[in-house]
Design a protein around this motif. Structure first.
Motif, short mmCIF file in Angstrom:
data_model
loop_
_atom_site.label_atom_id
_atom_site.label_comp_id
_atom_site.label_asym_id
_atom_site.label_seq_id
_atom_site.Cartn_x
_atom_site.Cartn_y
_atom_site.Cartn_z
N ASN A 44 0.98 -1.28 -0.20
CA ASN A 44 -0.20 -0.21 -0.11
C ASN A 44 0.88 1.27 0.07
O ASN A 44 1.94 1.47 0.51
N VAL A 98 -6.64 7.44 -3.35
CA VAL A 98 -6.61 6.19 -3.40
C VAL A 98 -6.48 5.44 -4.84
O VAL A 98 -5.95 4.58 -4.91
N TRP A 99 -6.87 6.52 -5.85
CA TRP A 99 -6.81 6.16 -7.25
C TRP A 99 -6.20 7.18 -8.13
O TRP A 99 -6.86 7.75 -8.77
N ARG A 155 -3.04 3.16 -8.36
CA ARG A 155 -2.83 2.48 -7.19
C ARG A 155 -1.89 3.00 -6.33
O ARG A 155 -1.08 3.65 -6.37
N LYS A 214 -4.98 4.73 1.13
CA LYS A 214 -6.28 4.47 1.79
C LYS A 214 -7.11 5.70 2.11
O LYS A 214 -8.26 5.45 2.45
N GLY A 215 -6.71 6.97 1.91
CA GLY A 215 -7.20 8.07 2.11
C GLY A 215 -7.33 8.76 3.13
O GLY A 215 -7.90 9.90 3.39
N LEU A 219 -15.63 5.27 2.42
CA LEU A 219 -14.45 4.90 1.62
C LEU A 219 -13.40 4.72 2.38
O LEU A 219 -12.77 3.49 2.12
N VAL A 220 -13.19 4.78 3.71
CA VAL A 220 -12.30 4.02 4.58
C VAL A 220 -12.54 2.76 4.78
O VAL A 220 -11.64 1.86 4.91
N THR A 251 -11.55 0.99 1.47
CA THR A 251 -10.10 0.93 1.36
C THR A 251 -9.36 -0.06 2.37
O THR A 251 -8.21 -0.49 2.23
N HIS A 252 -9.91 -0.06 3.52
CA HIS A 252 -9.61 -0.93 4.38
C HIS A 252 -10.12 -2.37 4.61
O HIS A 252 -10.00 -3.08 5.60
#
Length: 213
Positions: free
Chosen positions: A41, A102-103, A110, A113-114, A183-184, A187-188
């Motif tokens: 990450n 994140v993107w 890639r 995680k924001g 979102l979190v 991403t997690h």
């Protein structure tokens, strides 16, 4: 420029700003790509584990800073008429920066995680929420040792804060809180799956509630 086009342009600029990944930019100076190391990450936690605290501090400063800058751009250059609620565009640009993190367009979509970028937006738009977020994050971290779990719970706590402490009419803040939490959580998702499987990595050095042998 017409107000709708200005809003779209600012959100696009915020996304492109968010696409500037702190870990990948600093990694180029060191000749490393941390996406090939550790968890893979491009975030502060993996930077700390693989490159040390000085590198990780630089990453965090960049990632938090771009969220703050994106929020400021929305506040400073957004339309001044009544077409949008106050700070609505700023919350949108802050979230767009997190999406970029994140993107990231510049790094093959890639990224990290924001969390840091969302934190930067809150520092500008809702600074009184930040101490609560950091307190919850720290308490969960020292209790469990899981950084990912601490991040998910801390950002999720922003949602009730937006409802019960924030202004009743601040719908933009509430929407930002809910979308940030989702979102979190997304991403997690890998962290939560590993946590459920019992294979998630811990920071034992900061964990207070651990078995003594």
């Amino acid at each position: 420029m017409p107000a709708p086009l200005l809003c779209v342009a600012l959100i696009l600029v915020a996304y492109l700003l968010g696409s500037l990944s702190g870990s990948l930019l600093l990694g180029r100076l060191r000749g490393v790509d941390i996406r090939t190391q550790g968890s893979g990450n491009a975030g502060g936690t993996n930077a700390l584990r693989t490159q040390g605290w000085k590198f990780a501090l630089g990453v965090v400063l960049v990632d938090v800073g771009k969220g703050a800058l994106a929020a400021w751009l929305g506040m400073r250059f957004g339309p001044t008429d009544d077409a949008l609620p106050p700070n609505a565009l700023a919350y949108a640009t802050a979230f767009a920066a997190a999406i970029g993190h994140v993107w990231p367009l510049w790094h093959g979509f890639r990224g990290g995680k924001g969390v840091g970028t969302l934190l930067g937006g809150l520092l500008v738009l809702w600074p009184t929420a930040v101490p609560w977020l950091l307190l919850v994050w720290l308490l969960v971290l020292v209790a469990s040792g899981y950084v990912g779990l601490a991040s998910v719970i801390a950002v999720a706590c922003v949602v009730p804060l937006a409802w019960f402490i924030g202004a009743e009419a601040d719908h933009a803040r509430r929407l930002f809180a809910c979308t940030a939490a989702l979102l979190v959580l997304f991403t997690h998702r890998g962290n939560l799956q590993r946590l459920h499987a019992g294979s998630e990595s811990r920071f034992e050095r900061v964990r207070l509630l651990r078995k003594r042998t």
